[in-house]
Every structure is written in C-alpha cells, then in structure tokens.
Design a protein around this motif. Structure first.
Motif, PDB file in Angstrom:
ATOM      1  N   PRO A  90      43.524  38.532  36.280  1.00  0.00           N
ATOM      2  CA  PRO A  90      43.754  37.470  35.340  1.00  0.00           C
ATOM      3  C   PRO A  90      42.458  36.321  35.263  1.00  0.00           C
ATOM      4  O   PRO A  90      42.693  35.387  34.318  1.00  0.00           O
ATOM      5  CB  PRO A  90      44.845  37.036  35.801  1.00  0.00           C
ATOM      6  N   ALA A  91      41.714  36.441  36.069  1.00  0.00           N
ATOM      7  CA  ALA A  91      40.655  35.303  36.071  1.00  0.00           C
ATOM      8  C   ALA A  91      39.649  35.544  34.603  1.00  0.00           C
ATOM      9  O   ALA A  91      39.346  34.346  34.327  1.00  0.00           O
ATOM     10  CB  ALA A  91      39.864  35.468  37.448  1.00  0.00           C
ATOM     11  N   CYS A  92      39.511  36.790  34.477  1.00  0.00           N
ATOM     12  CA  CYS A  92      38.677  36.644  33.149  1.00  0.00           C
ATOM     13  C   CYS A  92      38.720  38.269  32.595  1.00  0.00           C
ATOM     14  O   CYS A  92      38.912  39.169  33.296  1.00  0.00           O
ATOM     15  CB  CYS A  92      37.090  36.659  33.875  1.00  0.00           C
ATOM     16  N   PRO A  93      38.782  38.286  31.416  1.00  0.00           N
ATOM     17  CA  PRO A  93      39.071  39.661  30.925  1.00  0.00           C
ATOM     18  C   PRO A  93      37.937  40.573  30.771  1.00  0.00           C
ATOM     19  O   PRO A  93      38.052  41.886  30.422  1.00  0.00           O
ATOM     20  CB  PRO A  93      39.326  39.188  29.290  1.00  0.00           C
ATOM     21  N   LEU A  94      36.804  40.244  31.396  1.00  0.00           N
ATOM     22  CA  LEU A  94      35.658  41.117  31.249  1.00  0.00           C
ATOM     23  C   LEU A  94      35.704  42.490  32.007  1.00  0.00           C
ATOM     24  O   LEU A  94      35.537  43.554  31.177  1.00  0.00           O
ATOM     25  CB  LEU A  94      34.235  40.362  31.917  1.00  0.00           C
ATOM     26  N   THR A  95      36.077  42.520  33.178  1.00  0.00           N
ATOM     27  CA  THR A  95      36.077  43.938  33.669  1.00  0.00           C
ATOM     28  C   THR A  95      37.417  44.377  34.127  1.00  0.00           C
ATOM     29  O   THR A  95      38.045  43.812  35.110  1.00  0.00           O
ATOM     30  CB  THR A  95      35.486  43.736  35.229  1.00  0.00           C
ATOM     31  N   PRO A  96      37.865  45.650  33.435  1.00  0.00           N
ATOM     32  CA  PRO A  96      39.041  46.016  33.665  1.00  0.00           C
ATOM     33  C   PRO A  96      39.259  46.314  35.348  1.00  0.00           C
ATOM     34  O   PRO A  96      38.490  46.701  35.972  1.00  0.00           O
ATOM     35  CB  PRO A  96      39.287  47.222  33.103  1.00  0.00           C
ATOM     36  N   ARG A  97      40.467  46.190  36.023  1.00  0.00           N
ATOM     37  CA  ARG A  97      40.719  46.369  37.146  1.00  0.00           C
ATOM     38  C   ARG A  97      40.190  47.917  37.519  1.00  0.00           C
ATOM     39  O   ARG A  97      40.619  48.667  36.592  1.00  0.00           O
ATOM     40  CB  ARG A  97      42.246  46.111  37.443  1.00  0.00           C
ATOM     41  N   GLY A  98      39.830  48.080  38.367  1.00  0.00           N
ATOM     42  CA  GLY A  98      39.608  49.694  38.910  1.00  0.00           C
ATOM     43  C   GLY A  98      38.199  49.757  38.264  1.00  0.00           C
ATOM     44  O   GLY A  98      37.298  50.900  38.945  1.00  0.00           O
ATOM     45  N   ARG A  99      37.365  48.953  37.591  1.00  0.00           N
ATOM     46  CA  ARG A  99      35.900  49.293  37.203  1.00  0.00           C
ATOM     47  C   ARG A  99      34.700  48.421  37.979  1.00  0.00           C
ATOM     48  O   ARG A  99      35.422  47.350  38.663  1.00  0.00           O
ATOM     49  CB  ARG A  99      35.934  48.802  35.763  1.00  0.00           C
ATOM     50  N   LEU A 100      33.592  48.927  38.131  1.00  0.00           N
ATOM     51  CA  LEU A 100      32.685  48.139  38.900  1.00  0.00           C
ATOM     52  C   LEU A 100      32.210  47.002  38.065  1.00  0.00           C
ATOM     53  O   LEU A 100      32.050  47.328  36.792  1.00  0.00           O
ATOM     54  CB  LEU A 100      31.561  48.982  39.308  1.00  0.00           C
ATOM     55  N   SER A 101      32.169  45.762  38.811  1.00  0.00           N
ATOM     56  CA  SER A 101      31.469  44.523  37.805  1.00  0.00           C
ATOM     57  C   SER A 101      30.161  44.746  37.667  1.00  0.00           C
ATOM     58  O   SER A 101      29.361  44.870  38.629  1.00  0.00           O
ATOM     59  CB  SER A 101      32.092  43.487  38.907  1.00  0.00           C
ATOM     60  N   LEU A 148      42.151  49.832  53.601  1.00  0.00           N
ATOM     61  CA  LEU A 148      41.917  50.423  52.286  1.00  0.00           C
ATOM     62  C   LEU A 148      41.188  51.804  52.201  1.00  0.00           C
ATOM     63  O   LEU A 148      40.673  52.275  53.071  1.00  0.00           O
ATOM     64  CB  LEU A 148      40.752  49.227  51.732  1.00  0.00           C
ATOM     65  N   ASP A 149      41.127  52.487  50.956  1.00  0.00           N
ATOM     66  CA  ASP A 149      40.596  53.602  51.088  1.00  0.00           C
ATOM     67  C   ASP A 149      39.142  53.379  50.013  1.00  0.00           C
ATOM     68  O   ASP A 149      39.184  52.686  49.465  1.00  0.00           O
ATOM     69  CB  ASP A 149      41.552  54.548  50.135  1.00  0.00           C
ATOM     70  N   LEU A 150      38.181  54.522  50.511  1.00  0.00           N
ATOM     71  CA  LEU A 150      37.114  54.388  49.696  1.00  0.00           C
ATOM     72  C   LEU A 150      37.271  55.059  48.291  1.00  0.00           C
ATOM     73  O   LEU A 150      37.258  56.297  48.366  1.00  0.00           O
ATOM     74  CB  LEU A 150      36.073  54.945  50.533  1.00  0.00           C
ATOM     75  N   THR A 151      37.480  54.537  46.926  1.00  0.00           N
ATOM     76  CA  THR A 151      37.734  55.234  46.000  1.00  0.00           C
ATOM     77  C   THR A 151      36.251  55.846  45.539  1.00  0.00           C
ATOM     78  O   THR A 151      35.128  55.587  46.008  1.00  0.00           O
ATOM     79  CB  THR A 151      38.006  54.043  44.979  1.00  0.00           C
ATOM     80  N   GLU A 152      36.401  56.972  44.682  1.00  0.00           N
ATOM     81  CA  GLU A 152      35.322  57.711  44.307  1.00  0.00           C
ATOM     82  C   GLU A 152      34.342  56.950  43.704  1.00  0.00           C
ATOM     83  O   GLU A 152      33.158  56.858  44.106  1.00  0.00           O
ATOM     84  CB  GLU A 152      35.752  58.832  43.451  1.00  0.00           C
ATOM     85  N   PRO A 153      34.431  55.996  42.606  1.00  0.00           N
ATOM     86  CA  PRO A 153      33.383  55.169  41.938  1.00  0.00           C
ATOM     87  C   PRO A 153      32.862  54.160  42.782  1.00  0.00           C
ATOM     88  O   PRO A 153      31.429  54.168  42.849  1.00  0.00           O
ATOM     89  CB  PRO A 153      34.227  54.515  40.856  1.00  0.00           C
ATOM     90  N   LEU A 154      33.432  53.763  43.821  1.00  0.00           N
ATOM     91  CA  LEU A 154      33.135  52.818  44.848  1.00  0.00           C
ATOM     92  C   LEU A 154      31.923  53.569  45.569  1.00  0.00           C
ATOM     93  O   LEU A 154      30.986  52.999  46.037  1.00  0.00           O
ATOM     94  CB  LEU A 154      34.248  52.241  45.603  1.00  0.00           C
ATOM     95  N   GLY A 155      32.228  55.104  46.169  1.00  0.00           N
ATOM     96  CA  GLY A 155      31.614  55.775  46.926  1.00  0.00           C
ATOM     97  C   GLY A 155      30.363  56.172  46.434  1.00  0.00           C
ATOM     98  O   GLY A 155      29.261  55.922  46.821  1.00  0.00           O
ATOM     99  N   ARG A 156      30.249  56.442  45.169  1.00  0.00           N
ATOM    100  CA  ARG A 156      28.891  56.340  44.232  1.00  0.00           C
ATOM    101  C   ARG A 156      28.269  55.370  44.124  1.00  0.00           C
ATOM    102  O   ARG A 156      27.047  55.363  44.184  1.00  0.00           O
ATOM    103  CB  ARG A 156      29.285  56.903  42.753  1.00  0.00           C
ATOM    104  N   TRP A 157      28.871  54.128  44.015  1.00  0.00           N
ATOM    105  CA  TRP A 157      28.150  52.758  43.967  1.00  0.00           C
ATOM    106  C   TRP A 157      27.379  52.682  45.549  1.00  0.00           C
ATOM    107  O   TRP A 157      26.137  52.375  45.367  1.00  0.00           O
ATOM    108  CB  TRP A 157      29.058  51.810  43.551  1.00  0.00           C
ATOM    109  N   VAL A 158      27.947  52.873  46.337  1.00  0.00           N
ATOM    110  CA  VAL A 158      27.331  52.642  47.721  1.00  0.00           C
ATOM    111  C   VAL A 158      26.111  53.582  47.964  1.00  0.00           C
ATOM    112  O   VAL A 158      25.324  53.179  48.245  1.00  0.00           O
ATOM    113  CB  VAL A 158      28.665  53.109  48.810  1.00  0.00           C
TER     114      VAL A 158
END
Ligand SMILES: *[C@@H]1O[C@H](CO)[C@@H](O)[C@H](O)[C@H]1NC(C)=O
Ligand SMILES: *[C@@H]1O[C@H](CO)[C@@H](O)[C@H](O)[C@H]1NC(C)=O
Length: 405
Positions: free
Chosen positions: A139-150, A298-308
């Motif tokens: 709820p801080a800012c509408p820009l980045t949907p939760r679960g997306r990379l910022s 926490l689990d390492l989500t797939e998009p996050l793994g790709r980002w790393v």
C-alpha cells in the motif's frame, strides 16, 4: 443469631464452590488462547531480521535480495539517521538510541524514526528509500505489484509521498521486517531485542575479506569521513593511520560479534545467529541466499532466483566506482579485485591489524607480492572448521598453496 450464621456459612461454601468453578472454567478457556509456559511467538508471527554488516561488505546486494522478496519489508540503515542527526557523537554513546530505533521499526512504529527526520519529511527522506521494494509497492505506492521485482529508477520518480504513514501501513502487511545495519559493532546492545517476547529476531552477520574492504573504502574515502570519526570516538588520528585504525575497529567487531554468538551464546541467541562470508556469497550466490532465506523462514522464489543469477553473472571486474551499485557484474571477480589493485604494503598492514579476524573467519594471509597476485592461489579457507568448535583449537591452518585442482 444461629440462623444467620448458618446461612452465612452455607452461602460462603456456595460462593467458594462457584468461585472455584469459575476459575477452572475461565482458566481452561484462557489456556486455549495462550498455552501456559510457552513463550508466545511474536504477535502475527512476524520475523525480525537484522542484516548486520560493515561498510563495503556486500550488504547492499544481500539486502536487495531480501528487499525484492514479496514477503519482506526492508529498510536500509535506520542508524544512519541517528548518526547524522547529532553533532560529533561517538559510536558507543549512540548504540542504545540505534537499538531502540530498531525495536520501533521492527514493530512498524515509524514515530521513533520521525524524531530524527526534519519537519515536513517525505518518504524520500529515508536513507536510500528507493532500494526498498516495499516502498515501491502497495500500500505504500501503486507502482510495483506485490510479487514483482522493483525498478528503482521508476520508484524514485513515482513513489515519493509526504509523511511516513504509507510506510508504516506497508510495514504492517509483511511477515518479515529486515533492517540492514553497518553501524553495530557488538551484539550486547541487541540483547533486549532478542529477549523481547514481542519480537522474533534473527541476526544475519555478513563479513568480507578486510583487504577487499580496504580497497573498496579507499576508492571512495571521502564518503566515510564522518562515519570514521564516529567509529573512532572522535579521536584525532594521523591521516596515514586512519584507514588502518578504522579497519582494526571493524575487524575487532567481527571477532567480538562472532565469538559472542558462536563460542558461548546466551540461551536467547541460540539458533538466531548466522554468519555468512561475502566471498561464499559471490561464488555460490543461489545456494548461499537460499540458506540465509531458510534460516529466516523465507523461500527463494523463482523470479528472485533469476534476479540473483542475473546480478551476479554480469560483466565487469570491480572497476565500478560504487559498491552500492547493484548492476550486473561478475561477483566472483569483484571479490578478488583487491589482489591486483591494492599495493602489497597496504595488504601487509591490513593483514597485521586484522590478523585475529582473518584467522577466525577463514581468510588466509599472503606473505609476498607474488602470492598476492597469483589468482590461482585460493585465499579462502573452507568455512566448516571455522563454524564448529569440535575441532581442536590448535589444528594447523590449511596449507596456503592448495593442490593443482
Ligand atoms: C527501469 O525502468 C527504466 C525506465 O522505464 C528502464 O529504462 C530500465 O531499463 C528499467 N531497469 C530495469 C533494471 O529493468
Ligand atoms: C515531498 O513530496 C511532495 C509530493 O508528494 C513534493 O511536492 C515535495 O516537493 C516533496 N518534498 C521534498 C522535500 O522532497
């Protein structure tokens, strides 16, 4: 007289019986809500992580990995606001204020933070605010949907707002609050947080080869003037000595913290401390991050793994001016850059002031310039012997020249 007394007696018996029944019933009902004896987990099951590190030790990168996780509310350096607000302080006198600020932020109460901010502050007044994905998401800012990379650039342009109400609301919606700090030099001041039943604190202690830290700090020495003075308690130190004294303080703090947590931890610290070396992170980013995440639940989500993978396998050999920069580059190369660019004289001096920390953390000293520059000579000792105390204390260090494998 007799009669009244008898009535009173039976009334009393009845009352006592009733009261007993009430206590039993009420307690049964109450126990179901809060099992006796068990320390209540933190309300809402929130986990509170202190990412404890030192300057130029890769904490921005590890912090980003946390920050991008959809379950994490992340803030960088609440202590920066404390350190910059007061005139000529010393680290020692600030640490309780920093600790109390951490406690408030962990509980998503930003009013303590506001005490250190100027009037009419914005979200952008927070140190490195756009590095926090949570400040760029609802709820801080509408820009980045939760679960997306910022995307930090876009966040900077679109997510500033007046006041910290949005920040506070956002904080409350996450299961994990992660605060990065390079301004703690001991663990004891955090003990009250570790013992607080309202918090579930985990400490992730990130360390780095002091020779690499030295090189990175030299590249932007001016940026550290104020912090150096605070760290050295405003002592006046000859210019040529300054960096070494600072490195010595940093190295001593690593030893203090690690020994406190590993050698004889108080009961409330058991299972709540994990040390991680930047070099291991650089060599095996996915594996190391997965392990750190597991430690905090926490689990390492797939998009996050790709980002790393992306940010640790780019081009570049540590020539970039800013270690804060989390652009793609080859992390394993960056971690070795000091070996070709830091003069051997300086390497020797750092090795001297950081001798204890290097031995404890598994960084091998070099004894000549040739050894320093031979990148095939691995200076990272395997971590295991340094984490388990069942090895005899006088185990000889592994040979400095590993075989040709
Ligand atoms: C972030 O957004 C800007 C502007 O749209 C774009 O140019 C940039 O490539 C994006 N960065 C990343 C890392 O996606
Ligand atoms: C704070 O944000 C408002 C808009 O949200 C903007 O008009 C103002 O200039 C900002 N102030 C500062 C000091 O950044």
């Amino acid at each position: 007289m007799m009669l009244r007394c008898r009535v009173n007696l039976s009334t009393m018996v009845l009352l006592v019986v009733l009261q007993g029944a009430t206590v039993v019933l009420f307690c049964g009902w109450y126990l179901r809500l809060a099992p006796c004896g068990a320390a209540a987990p933190s309300p809402g099951g929130k986990v509170h992580v202190v990412l404890l590190s030192s300057w130029r030790s890769g904490s921005s990168f590890l912090g980003q990995a946390f920050s991008q996780h959809p379950s994490v509310f992340y803030l960088m350096e609440p202590a920066w606001h404390v350190w910059t607000r007061l005139q000529k302080p010393g680290a020692r006198s600030l640490r309780m204020a920093v600790r109390d600020l951490l406690r408030s932020v962990f509980q998503c109460d930003l009013s303590a933070m506001e005490a250190y901010l100027p009037d009419n502050h914005n979200v952008s007044t927070l140190f490195m605010w756009s590095h926090s994905r949570a400040l760029c998401s609802p709820p801080a800012c509408p820009l980045t949907p939760r679960g997306r990379l910022s995307n930090q650039t876009l966040c900077l342009q679109r997510c500033d707002a007046r006041g910290l109400r949005g920040v506070q609301e956002a904080c409350a919606t996450y299961s994990h609050v992660v605060l990065k700090e390079v301004r703690f030099f001991e663990l004891e001041s955090l003990y009250p947080l570790l013992r607080d039943p309202a918090l579930d604190v985990r400490i992730v202690h990130l360390v780095r080869d002091p020779r690499a830290v030295m090189r990175s700090r030299e590249a932007s020495a001016k940026a550290f003037l104020r912090d150096n003075a605070i760290l050295l308690e405003q002592r006046s130190v000859p210019a040529g000595e300054l960096q070494y004294q600072v490195m010595q303080e940093i190295c001593r703090s690593h030893v203090r913290i690690n020994e406190r947590a590993v050698a004889k931890p108080p009961p409330f610290l058991k299972g709540r401390y994990k040390m991680i070396r930047y070099e291991d992170l650089a060599r095996n980013p996915l594996e190391e991050i997965r392990a750190v995440f597991r430690f905090v639940g926490l689990d390492l989500t797939e998009p996050l793994g790709r980002w790393v993978y992306g940010v640790t396998h780019g081009k570049g050999k540590g020539s970039r001016k800013e270690a804060f920069d989390i652009t793609s580059r080859n992390a394993a190369d960056v971690s070795q850059a000091w070996r070709t660019s830091l003069p051997h004289e300086k390497v020797r001096r750092v090795q001297r002031v950081c001798q204890g920390a290097m031995a404890l953390l598994g960084y091998r000293a070099v004894s000549s310039e040739q050894e320093q520059k031979r990148l095939d000579v691995d200076l990272l000792a395997p971590r295991e012997p340094y984490q388990f105390s069942w090895l005899p204390a006088n185990t000889p260090p592994p040979p400095p020249h590993p075989g040709q494998d």
